[in-house]
Design a protein around this motif. Sequence first.
Motif, mmCIF file in Angstrom:
data_model
loop_
_atom_site.group_PDB
_atom_site.id
_atom_site.type_symbol
_atom_site.label_atom_id
_atom_site.label_comp_id
_atom_site.label_asym_id
_atom_site.label_seq_id
_atom_site.Cartn_x
_atom_site.Cartn_y
_atom_site.Cartn_z
ATOM 1 N N GLU A 169 0.940 -1.633 0.579
ATOM 2 C CA GLU A 169 -0.151 -0.124 -0.087
ATOM 3 C C GLU A 169 0.887 1.548 0.038
ATOM 4 O O GLU A 169 2.107 1.006 0.598
ATOM 5 C CB GLU A 169 -0.814 0.175 1.166
ATOM 6 C CG GLU A 169 -1.519 1.049 1.186
ATOM 7 C CD GLU A 169 -3.109 1.150 2.214
ATOM 8 O OE1 GLU A 169 -3.175 -0.099 3.774
ATOM 9 O OE2 GLU A 169 -3.301 2.109 2.187
ATOM 10 N N GLU B 272 -10.420 -13.035 -7.935
ATOM 11 C CA GLU B 272 -11.730 -12.427 -7.083
ATOM 12 C C GLU B 272 -11.588 -11.799 -5.463
ATOM 13 O O GLU B 272 -11.187 -13.029 -5.583
ATOM 14 C CB GLU B 272 -13.618 -13.172 -7.541
ATOM 15 C CG GLU B 272 -14.557 -11.710 -7.360
ATOM 16 C CD GLU B 272 -15.961 -12.600 -7.484
ATOM 17 O OE1 GLU B 272 -16.243 -11.510 -8.569
ATOM 18 O OE2 GLU B 272 -16.309 -13.052 -5.765
ATOM 19 N N LYS B 273 -11.329 -10.965 -5.718
ATOM 20 C CA LYS B 273 -11.532 -10.143 -4.042
ATOM 21 C C LYS B 273 -12.446 -9.541 -4.008
ATOM 22 O O LYS B 273 -13.114 -8.263 -4.082
ATOM 23 C CB LYS B 273 -10.200 -9.564 -3.971
ATOM 24 C CG LYS B 273 -10.129 -9.577 -2.243
ATOM 25 C CD LYS B 273 -8.493 -9.159 -2.058
ATOM 26 C CE LYS B 273 -8.035 -8.523 -0.544
ATOM 27 N NZ LYS B 273 -7.458 -7.962 0.170
ATOM 28 N N LYS B 274 -13.466 -10.227 -2.927
ATOM 29 C CA LYS B 274 -14.566 -8.927 -2.494
ATOM 30 C C LYS B 274 -14.428 -8.654 -0.678
ATOM 31 O O LYS B 274 -13.463 -8.905 0.172
ATOM 32 C CB LYS B 274 -15.165 -9.776 -2.108
ATOM 33 C CG LYS B 274 -17.121 -8.981 -1.676
ATOM 34 C CD LYS B 274 -18.194 -9.756 -1.781
ATOM 35 C CE LYS B 274 -19.583 -9.605 -1.342
ATOM 36 N NZ LYS B 274 -20.798 -10.410 -1.315
ATOM 37 N N GLU B 275 -14.240 -7.540 -0.834
ATOM 38 C CA GLU B 275 -14.740 -6.577 1.028
ATOM 39 C C GLU B 275 -15.784 -5.764 0.897
ATOM 40 O O GLU B 275 -15.281 -4.730 0.400
ATOM 41 C CB GLU B 275 -13.098 -6.276 0.738
ATOM 42 C CG GLU B 275 -12.167 -6.497 0.892
ATOM 43 C CD GLU B 275 -10.665 -5.738 1.374
ATOM 44 O OE1 GLU B 275 -9.742 -6.285 1.740
ATOM 45 O OE2 GLU B 275 -11.012 -4.509 1.567
ATOM 46 N N GLY B 276 -16.941 -6.099 1.591
ATOM 47 C CA GLY B 276 -17.981 -5.232 2.007
ATOM 48 C C GLY B 276 -18.782 -5.551 0.546
ATOM 49 O O GLY B 276 -18.865 -6.508 -0.278
ATOM 50 N N ARG B 277 -18.847 -4.412 0.364
ATOM 51 C CA ARG B 277 -19.487 -4.110 -0.882
ATOM 52 C C ARG B 277 -19.352 -3.635 -2.234
ATOM 53 O O ARG B 277 -19.589 -4.075 -3.873
ATOM 54 C CB ARG B 277 -20.441 -2.388 -1.084
ATOM 55 C CG ARG B 277 -21.467 -2.517 -0.088
ATOM 56 C CD ARG B 277 -22.469 -1.262 -0.177
ATOM 57 N NE ARG B 277 -21.626 -0.564 0.391
ATOM 58 C CZ ARG B 277 -21.550 1.041 -0.215
ATOM 59 N NH1 ARG B 277 -21.601 1.008 -1.408
ATOM 60 N NH2 ARG B 277 -20.616 2.275 0.110
ATOM 61 N N ILE C 200 -9.048 -1.055 -2.082
ATOM 62 C CA ILE C 200 -8.809 -2.435 -2.029
ATOM 63 C C ILE C 200 -8.326 -2.670 -3.078
ATOM 64 O O ILE C 200 -7.582 -2.105 -3.900
ATOM 65 C CB ILE C 200 -9.900 -3.527 -2.225
ATOM 66 C CG1 ILE C 200 -10.035 -4.605 -2.722
ATOM 67 C CG2 ILE C 200 -10.088 -3.067 -3.641
ATOM 68 C CD1 ILE C 200 -11.732 -5.388 -2.652
ATOM 69 N N THR D 272 -15.631 -5.444 -4.777
ATOM 70 C CA THR D 272 -15.057 -6.675 -5.832
ATOM 71 C C THR D 272 -14.594 -5.822 -6.608
ATOM 72 O O THR D 272 -14.618 -5.171 -7.464
ATOM 73 C CB THR D 272 -15.977 -7.097 -5.645
ATOM 74 O OG1 THR D 272 -17.411 -8.112 -4.794
ATOM 75 C CG2 THR D 272 -15.003 -9.117 -6.691
ATOM 76 N N ILE E 106 -5.661 -6.331 -5.249
ATOM 77 C CA ILE E 106 -5.450 -7.913 -5.178
ATOM 78 C C ILE E 106 -4.332 -8.272 -6.277
ATOM 79 O O ILE E 106 -3.356 -7.422 -6.991
ATOM 80 C CB ILE E 106 -6.581 -8.308 -6.594
ATOM 81 C CG1 ILE E 106 -7.256 -9.953 -7.165
ATOM 82 C CG2 ILE E 106 -6.703 -7.873 -7.762
ATOM 83 C CD1 ILE E 106 -8.627 -9.862 -7.191
#
Lengths: 113, 111
Positions: A101, B56-61, B48, B63, B50
């Motif tokens: 990051e 695929e990577k999802k964090e809350g709402r 977010i 993706t 990747i």
Amino acid sequence: GAGVSQSPSNKVTEKGKDVELRCDPISGHTALYWYRQRLGQGLEFLIYFQGNSAPDKSGLPSDRFSAERTGESVSTLTIQRTQQEDSAVYLCASSSRIHTEAFFGQGTRLTVV
Amino acid sequence: QQQVKQSPQSLIVQKGGISIINCAYENTAFDYFPWYQQFPGKGPALLIAIRPDVSEKKEGRFTISFNKSAKQFSLHIMDSQPGDSATYFCAASKGDQKVTFGTGTKLQVIP
């Protein structure tokens, strides 16, 4: 420090004057980046440092722009003989290892009148 | 080869809808793909990220969908909210090379 700190936050200068913009990265971060962002535009890469060396200066728009970094810490971006087209927000970012990051500062808004 | 192409430049979505932003890259050596969110007057902040070993990577709402063969990745914001209105930047990097950013997408979510 708690985050990347840039100073000044705002700078108004007359055309033809030199300006220095300062970036204090997060302590221990080895990579440091400078970007320029014109109003409503994307991020324009200027230069990045790995430690105190600058492997990539390809984004510096002209020889009026220069940057240095000392002690693997603070960096200064200098713009000589400023022009109106230099007006933009100059953003600094740092990261602890390459490709993790990047944390950005709030930027310095430069206005050349 | 270092470019990252981002589209659309701007996007208007109704509250509750899905916002989709796409990016394409050329350099197959890129191995880290973050998305940043920037509110007016602020610096970009990581949203977010990747790596190419997952699709695929999802964090809350939020993706990220990643298509390695097509060299494309996208950000999906489900149930978009007015507070999501911001500029979004995709990025890509590899090893000790600098992060390359896309040109940004200005998202406006209308009530």
